[in-house]
Structure formats: structure tokens, C-alpha cells
Enzyme design. Structure first.
Site, PDB file in Angstrom:
ATOM      1  N   LEU A   8       0.848  -1.192   0.000  1.00  0.00           N
ATOM      2  CA  LEU A   8       0.000   0.000   0.000  1.00  0.00           C
ATOM      3  C   LEU A   8       0.885   1.244   0.000  1.00  0.00           C
ATOM      4  CD1 LEU A   8      -2.822  -1.070   2.484  1.00  0.00           C
ATOM      5  CD2 LEU A   8      -2.522  -1.607   0.050  1.00  0.00           C
ATOM      6  N   ALA A  10      -0.439   4.560  -1.342  1.00  0.00           N
ATOM      7  CA  ALA A  10      -1.298   5.589  -1.937  1.00  0.00           C
ATOM      8  C   ALA A  10      -1.401   6.855  -1.110  1.00  0.00           C
ATOM      9  CB  ALA A  10      -2.704   5.019  -2.169  1.00  0.00           C
ATOM     10  N   ARG A  15       1.583  15.027   7.020  1.00  0.00           N
ATOM     11  CA  ARG A  15       2.447  15.501   8.103  1.00  0.00           C
ATOM     12  C   ARG A  15       3.913  15.611   7.686  1.00  0.00           C
ATOM     13  NH1 ARG A  15       1.688  12.255  13.424  1.00  0.00           N
ATOM     14  NH2 ARG A  15       1.077  10.516  12.089  1.00  0.00           N
ATOM     15  N   GLY A  80      -9.427   4.351   2.595  1.00  0.00           N
ATOM     16  CA  GLY A  80      -9.030   3.414   3.620  1.00  0.00           C
ATOM     17  C   GLY A  80      -8.234   2.235   3.098  1.00  0.00           C
ATOM     18  N   ARG A 313      32.301   8.354  -8.516  1.00  0.00           N
ATOM     19  CA  ARG A 313      30.965   8.605  -9.017  1.00  0.00           C
ATOM     20  C   ARG A 313      30.490   7.440  -9.883  1.00  0.00           C
ATOM     21  NH1 ARG A 313      31.403  14.174 -11.885  1.00  0.00           N
ATOM     22  NH2 ARG A 313      29.226  13.684 -12.384  1.00  0.00           N
ATOM     23  N   TYR A 367      34.294  17.066 -21.754  1.00  0.00           N
ATOM     24  CA  TYR A 367      33.023  17.688 -22.136  1.00  0.00           C
ATOM     25  C   TYR A 367      33.286  18.921 -22.984  1.00  0.00           C
ATOM     26  CZ  TYR A 367      28.308  19.650 -21.421  1.00  0.00           C
ATOM     27  OH  TYR A 367      27.035  20.156 -21.589  1.00  0.00           O
TER      28      TYR A 367
END
Length: 448
Positions: A8, A10, A15, A80, A313, A367
């Protein structure tokens, strides 16, 4: 018995005060739901169904990366836990076996606990725990392991509130029985929701058996606030450190070492203080990670030494006996056996042959502002300090680059490459320049 999982995931988690779905907040560098799925996958389930709702697109994308074989179904209205399970049941059509309902924000349930749930003989089994402070948890009213009913705190009498055996919400049930019980759930309550816990009363009314399996309270810790997330991170790190030590890892200062969910360290690995393992790190037996290193997405082979103050990395692949020293960064590069990169160097998108030495201050200039390019350095080469290797470029086996060179063309095997301006010396000119500058400084002070 065949196993299926319903996870579950969903809820919004209001909070948490976050735009991120609650189950995607991280501990151990992995989303909460990754922990729940990892524990459940240890049972080798035939089917895994994740119920998403709030932030469903993001949850679906995350689950696809974490567990590509899991199926995600939507709970468009959060009505629920019973309603959430009902959304998952059509995806289990044709499945015959035991279904375990887990929660995506409950990351610490151990596979061993789930195995006991799966093997419990009762028709319906609930995971409970003895709470140090039961607070507002639902209470499990049981005789021994036989479960009579679940009582929510607000509905409990004083003697029931005195019970310390509490409900985790995790349930295991035969698939056919679960479908029948869930179909009978009602929402005649203040919240107008369908509660999964109500299947216990329905099962008992049918004459079915219900049982409690217990676990330590920390396994049932759910995450609802940022403070709980921080406590969960601390608990995860304590567990990970203890497990690493049990498996033969030496940590000089364990409290300063941080693990990810999937960190793997072999036997006799030594880890110095203040080391952070990000996701997807494997360190083979006998390697050493010195202080203040940060590693992610890398593989370190036997006998290698890393650091101090090194960063590896994603895509860093280090062969046996490689040395990566202080203030070295390696990204998407393969370093052959015995390569030495002592200090102050960046190796990105590079292949380095065995036995090669990389001098201080070397940079693979990978790069061009649009594309990444690769640098290839052969075996037993020597790259002089402060060499700029402008990719794409190849340095052959046994070649040498002079210190301070900028290498823009391929270097044949065994060749010496120099790519720097010729030095010019002007005798006495430094003295004259300093005298001139000091005189100017003195004149400026008098003018002020």
C-alpha cells in the site's frame, strides 16, 4: 505455498509537509518503498502489486526502477486500507496462495518476520508487536497467539487500552479468503472509510481462524513526519553498521560511516572515519576506504585503496590493487589493475590500462559543452603532473606525457608527448619589475 505481495503506497503523508509522495522519501539513499519491496522480494513472491494514489505518476516511475516486475494499480480515492486492497485484488485474479499486505512507509520489517507470517497456519494472520508506549495504536486482543479482535484506541475500554500488544497493520491471508472478506467490508464509521483490520471480525464470524505473529517494535516503525524519517535513518544506519561488522568489515569509527540500502562490502574491508556509501556500491574483500570518501555507483576490487578525501561517481570501475588518493574524482571510468592516481586529479569518461601512473593535477577534459568524449590511456603509461588530456584522445602503452602538457592529439605507444609553451628566461628582469611595482605602491600611499 505461493506468495503474493500487496504494498500500500497511496497515502499523501500530509504531516511530511512535502510535495514528494511519502513513500518516495529516502532512508539509506533509497525510497521508503524500496525497503518494503526488498524485504518482500526475499520471499520470492510470484506477484507484487503496488497500490498508488497520491503522486501516482512519480510512485509508478520509482517502482519501475526499483522492481520492474511489480505491477502498479491506482486508488483514485483514498477510502481506507480495505479499499486500497480491493483495488489490488483484480490484479491477482487467478492467483492461489498466501497474500501479504505491506505498507510502503514501513521500511524495517525483516524477511524472517515475513516468512513466519507466510508460514502461519491460520486463515488470517496479523503482525503485532509489544509496544513500550502503546499510545493510540490499535490493540490486539488475543489468547496466546489466537487473535480474537482488533480494537482501535478510540473505541477501546480502559482494560483494552492497558493491553500492550499492538497492531502493525500487516496482514497475511489466503487469497480466496482475502477477496471474500474484503468484499464484505463496510464503511459505517466516522471517517467513512473501509478498514482492512475489520476482516478479523468478519473472519471470526465465519468461524475462520485468526492468529498473531509478533516482532520487535522497531520493525513496525512507520514514517509519518520528518522527525520520524530522521529516527528511521539513524535506525537503518545502526543496523547496517552492525551487519557489516558481523560480516567481517572493520570500521575505525562506525558512527561516522553511512550506508545505502544496497551497499555491499566484502570480508576484511577496512573503512575509515566519515565515509559515505551512496547507492550501488560494491567493495570486494580486502580493499581499504580511507577517511572522508564519498562513493556511489562504483565497483572496487580486491586490494584497492581509496582516499582519503576521494570521490567515486557512477560508472567508476576499479580493478585489483588500484590506488586512488586524496582529492581525486573518478566518474564513468575503468582503471586497470595496479593503476595509481595519487592526488588532485579528475578522471571522467576514461579507460586506463594496467600499471599506469597518473600524476597530480591531471584532468581528462571530457566535455565540449554539448557532448562527452572518452580518453583512452594504455598500460604502463606515465601521465606527468598537470597534464590536460583533451578528449577524444588516446595515449598508447608505455607512453609518457611531460608535466604541464595539454594533449590534443593521440600519443603513440612508447612516445614522449610535450604540449607546452617554450620557457623563456630574462635575467634580472624580476628584480627590475619588483622595484618598479614597489615604487608605484609607495607613490599611491603618499597620494592617499
Amino acid at each position: 505455498m505461493a506468495i503474493a505481495l500487496i504494498v500500500l503506497a497511496a497515502g499523501q503523508g500530509t504531516r511530511m509537509n512535502s510535495d514528494l509522495p511519502k513513500v518516495l522519501h529516502r532512508i539509506g539513499a533509497a525510497p521508503l518503498i524500496a525497503h518494503a519491496l526488498a524485504a518482500g522480494r526475499a520471499l520470492d513472491p510470484e506477484r507484487v502489486i503496488v497500490v498508488a494514489g497520491h503522486g501516482a505518476d512519480r510512485v509508478t516511475a520509482a517502482v519501475a526502477k526499483i522492481d520492474p516486475e511489480a505491477e502498479v494499480v491506482l486508488q483514485t480515492e483514498q477510502l481506507g486500507t480495505g479499499h486500497a486492497v480491493a483495488q489490488a485484488l483484480p490484479a491477482l485474479a487467478g492467483f492461489e496462495g498466501r497474500v501479504i499486505v505491506l505498507y510502503g512507509d514501513t521500511p524495517f520489517i525483516r524477511p524472517e518476520t515475513l516468512e513466519r507470517l507466510a508460514e502461519a497456519p491460520a486463515d488470517v494472520t496479523v503482525l503485532g508487536f509489544e509496544a513500550a508506549d502503546p499510545g493510540r495504536y490499535g490493540r490486539l486482543i488475543a489468547q496466546g497467539t489466537a487473535l480474537e479482535r482488533i480494537v482501535e484506541y478510540k473505541d477501546a475500554a480502559d482494560e483494552e487500552r492497558a493491553v500492550t500488544l499492538c497492531n502493525s497493520g500487516v496482514i497475511a491471508c489466503d487469497s480466496e479468503i482475502l477477496a471474500e472478506l474484503v468484499s464484505e467490508l463496510g464503511n459505517d464509521n466516522a471517517a467513512g472509510e473501509y478498514y482492512l483490520t475489520d476482516i478479523i471480525a468478519a473472519a471470526r464470524a465465519r468461524g475462520l481462524t485468526a492468529e498473531v505473529v509478533t516482532c520487535p517494535e522497531e520493525e513496525t516503525l512507520g514514517i509519518n513526519t520528518r522527525a520520524e524519517l530522521a529516527r528511521a535513518e539513524a535506525l537503518f544506519q545502526r543496523r547496517s553498521r552492525a551487519e557489516a561488522q558481523e560480516n567481517g568489515v572493520t570500521m575505525v569509527d562506525p558512527e561516522t560511516v553511512y550506508f545505502a540500502l544496497d551497499t555491499y562490502l566484502g570480508r576484511d574491508v577496512t573503512v575509515g572515519p566519515h565515509v559515505v556509501f551512496g547507492p550501488e556500491v560494491t567493495v570486494e574483500s580486502g580493499a581499504a576506504i580511507e577517511a572522508f570518501c564519498h562513493l556511489e555507483g562504483c565497483h572496487i576490487s580486491r586490494g584497492a585503496t581509496i582516499g582519503p578525501f576521494a570521490r567515486l561517481r557512477p560508472g567508476a570501475e576499479l580493478a585489483e590493487d588500484v590506488h586512488v588518493g586524496n582529492f581525486v574524482e573518478v566518474k564513468n571510468s575503468i582503471l586497470g589493475e595496479g593503476v595509481k592516481v595519487g592526488h588532485l586529479t579528475y578522471l571522467g569518461d576514461a579507460d586506463v590500462g594496467e600499471g599506469t601512473n597518473i600524476g597530480a593535477g591531471t584532468v581528462t577534459c571530457n566535455y565540449d559543452g554539448v557532448f562527452k568524449h572518452r580518453t583512452t590511456i594504455g598500460a604502463h603509461a606515465f601521465i606527468g603532473s598537470d597534464t590536460m588530456l583533451v578528449a577524444p584522445v588516446t595515449v598508447g602503452d608505455g607512453a609518457l606525457t611531460g608535466s604541464g602538457s595539454t594533449i590534443t592529439q593521440d600519443v603513440p605507444p612508447g612516445a614522449l608527448a610535450l604540449g607546452r609553451a617554450r620557457q623563456v628566461v630574462k635575467p634580472g628582469l624580476a628584480t627590475k619589475l619588483f622595484e618598479m611595482l614597489r615604487a608605484k605602491k609607495s607613490a599611491l600611499k603618499k597620494g592617499a
